[in-house]
Design a protein around this motif. Structure first.
Motif, PDB file in Angstrom:
ATOM      1  N   TRP A 186       0.815  -1.286  -0.014  1.00 17.01           N
ATOM      2  CA  TRP A 186       0.188   0.087  -0.058  1.00 17.01           C
ATOM      3  C   TRP A 186       0.919   1.306   0.088  1.00 17.01           C
ATOM      4  CZ3 TRP A 186      -1.248   4.329   2.566  1.00 17.01           C
ATOM      5  CH2 TRP A 186      -2.418   5.163   2.363  1.00 17.01           C
ATOM      6  N   ARG A 223       2.423   2.250  -3.477  1.00 12.01           N
ATOM      7  CA  ARG A 223       1.527   2.495  -4.351  1.00 12.01           C
ATOM      8  C   ARG A 223       1.984   4.115  -4.581  1.00 12.01           C
ATOM      9  NH1 ARG A 223      -4.384   2.537  -2.681  1.00 12.01           N
ATOM     10  NH2 ARG A 223      -4.759   3.444  -4.664  1.00 12.01           N
ATOM     11  N   LEU A 269       7.308  -0.663  -6.839  1.00  9.87           N
ATOM     12  CA  LEU A 269       6.329  -1.656  -7.508  1.00  9.87           C
ATOM     13  C   LEU A 269       6.963  -1.968  -8.804  1.00  9.87           C
ATOM     14  CD1 LEU A 269       2.969  -0.531  -6.420  1.00  9.87           C
ATOM     15  CD2 LEU A 269       4.404  -2.481  -5.257  1.00  9.87           C
ATOM     16  N   LEU A 311       2.018  -3.473  -9.557  1.00  6.11           N
ATOM     17  CA  LEU A 311       0.903  -2.760  -9.922  1.00  6.11           C
ATOM     18  C   LEU A 311      -0.457  -3.517 -10.129  1.00  6.11           C
ATOM     19  CD1 LEU A 311       2.100  -0.101  -9.753  1.00  6.11           C
ATOM     20  CD2 LEU A 311       2.744  -0.173 -12.089  1.00  6.11           C
ATOM     21  N   GLU A 369      -3.138  -3.054  -7.350  1.00  2.00           N
ATOM     22  CA  GLU A 369      -3.731  -1.725  -7.080  1.00  2.00           C
ATOM     23  C   GLU A 369      -5.177  -1.882  -6.854  1.00  2.00           C
ATOM     24  OE1 GLU A 369      -3.203   2.083  -8.483  1.00  2.00           O
ATOM     25  OE2 GLU A 369      -2.704   1.910  -6.466  1.00  2.00           O
ATOM     26  N   GLU A 392      -7.639  -0.485  -3.504  1.00  2.00           N
ATOM     27  CA  GLU A 392      -8.514   0.306  -3.775  1.00  2.00           C
ATOM     28  C   GLU A 392      -9.901  -0.079  -3.107  1.00  2.00           C
ATOM     29  OE1 GLU A 392      -9.336   2.725  -7.677  1.00  2.00           O
ATOM     30  OE2 GLU A 392      -7.179   2.415  -7.267  1.00  2.00           O
TER      31      GLU A 392
END
Lengths: 123, 123
Positions: B32, B35, B87, B92, B95, B99
């Motif tokens: 996280w 990101r 990352l 990725l 992701e 979210e």
DNA sequence: CTGTATCCTTTTAGATACTG
DNA sequence: CAGTATCTAAAAGGATACAG
């Protein structure tokens, strides 16, 4: 004004409310199998394959405490018991997460394949 | 033919590829924080608050092995080291999961509030 | 600053037997 | 069928000290 060398630190991690509940190897799988409707204790046991009854009970209990699932005792006969577990509204809140996990899993497998193909082509 | 009493069992759980990598308390949080761009070892340590260097190293190593992150050693001077973690394309891929987790966390907090309000109103 | 190394504690899980 | 009880093993994590 000169741009900072290091970017600003990211915001606090807002995953706690989720991670607090779903961490561990079994809980995500249990919730995943409950997505398709109520399931009985023995069903879940079979779904999960290798889980011990002790762990399954424990996980279901804490999920109950968190009100992610409801436990319903169905009295079929005097001698037979049936207990059904189902997602609550809270449990449903995690649906999109599992969908995203599935997608991510697929994406990873896709990347594996692409890579294997490239490795094959270059030889 | 009579409808079956029990619904058909759900399909096999397709979360394995994801869960294999992201299980545990720290990995989701590490991903996280990454990101938002590359971060250094010390940055992550501060981000995560209470993680020990041993665990952070271990988790970053396995994430590297899984090619979810890349480790880049930046040689700033003879005496100083900087190592950056970022990352990869694989990283990725997760992701959308994060979210969704954020959204789910928010939804849960919302349900908490609604419930607290109801509890207040009925008294 | 970015780690290793060592030791210790906690958490999680598995096996097995037994109960209403 | 749906668990409980007990004991054990394995995994994850924490504390602290130290190194390049």
């Amino acid at each position: 004004m000169i741009a900072p060398v290091r970017p600003a630190p990211p915001p606090d991690c807002p995953l706690e409310r989720y991670l607090h509940i779903v961490s561990g190897a079994w809980v995500p799988r249990i919730l995943w199998y409950l997505r398709f409707g109520p399931r009985r204790f023995g069903d879940l046991r079979r779904d999960l394959g290798s889980i011990s009854t002790k762990i399954l009970t424990a996980k279901l209990r804490t999920l109950e405490e968190e009100r992610m699932v409801v436990r319903t005792e169905l009295l079929v006969s005097e001698r037979q018991r049936q207990v059904e577990y189902a997602l609550t509204e809270r449990g449903l809140a995690f649906e999109p997460v599992f969908e995203a996990m599935e997608q991510a899993s697929r994406r990873l497998t896709e990347l594996d394949l692409l890579e294997a193909r490239e490795a094959g082509a270059e030889s």
